[in-house]
Motif scaffolding. Sequence first.
Motif, short mmCIF file in Angstrom:
data_model
loop_
_atom_site.label_atom_id
_atom_site.label_comp_id
_atom_site.label_asym_id
_atom_site.label_seq_id
_atom_site.Cartn_x
_atom_site.Cartn_y
_atom_site.Cartn_z
N VAL A 11 0.84 -1.21 0.00
CA VAL A 11 0.00 0.00 0.00
C VAL A 11 0.88 1.25 0.00
O VAL A 11 0.60 2.22 -0.71
CB VAL A 11 -1.00 -0.01 1.18
CG1 VAL A 11 -1.74 1.31 1.28
CG2 VAL A 11 -1.98 -1.18 1.05
N ASP A 30 -9.18 0.71 4.64
CA ASP A 30 -9.05 -0.66 5.11
C ASP A 30 -10.45 -1.29 5.08
O ASP A 30 -11.33 -0.90 5.84
CB ASP A 30 -8.49 -0.66 6.54
CG ASP A 30 -8.29 -2.05 7.11
OD1 ASP A 30 -8.90 -3.02 6.61
OD2 ASP A 30 -7.54 -2.18 8.09
N TYR A 40 -7.53 -3.76 1.24
CA TYR A 40 -7.45 -2.31 1.11
C TYR A 40 -7.96 -1.85 -0.25
O TYR A 40 -7.75 -2.54 -1.26
CB TYR A 40 -6.01 -1.81 1.24
CG TYR A 40 -5.43 -1.96 2.62
CD1 TYR A 40 -5.61 -0.96 3.58
CD2 TYR A 40 -4.70 -3.09 2.97
CE1 TYR A 40 -5.07 -1.10 4.85
CE2 TYR A 40 -4.17 -3.24 4.24
CZ TYR A 40 -4.36 -2.25 5.17
OH TYR A 40 -3.83 -2.39 6.42
N VAL A 89 -5.04 -5.68 -2.52
CA VAL A 89 -5.21 -4.23 -2.67
C VAL A 89 -5.84 -3.96 -4.04
O VAL A 89 -5.36 -4.46 -5.05
CB VAL A 89 -3.86 -3.48 -2.58
CG1 VAL A 89 -4.09 -1.98 -2.67
CG2 VAL A 89 -3.11 -3.85 -1.32
#
Length: 119
Positions: A11, A30, A40, A89
Amino acid sequence: MEKVTDIKEIVKLIYKALDDKKAEDIKVIDIGNISVMADYFVVASGDNQNQLLAMQNEVDKVLYEHGIHAKQIEGNRSSTWILMDYEDVIVHLFSQEDRLFYNLERIWQDGIQINPEEL
């Protein structure tokens, strides 16, 4: 370079790559406790399609250099919303108008907005 496996490090790399390309209003959310799709979301805006493409290319290049490959990328050079799926992510790159329209921050308001310094 060594492969990065720590999710927070990934991230951070994404955030820095977007910041380097002057992305606007970068948000890290989150969603790990409220979704099985990812841990995320990273949401950012660009002024025009060229900037969105530059942001996409920078994120992809930086993560590739660290051994991380996108599972899927949706969008092309004429898109105003680019989705980059790195499994844990998901990166959403928007034009200002699309970001306001889709308002992911409101939809995912049960997620926790993370201050980049906390990563």
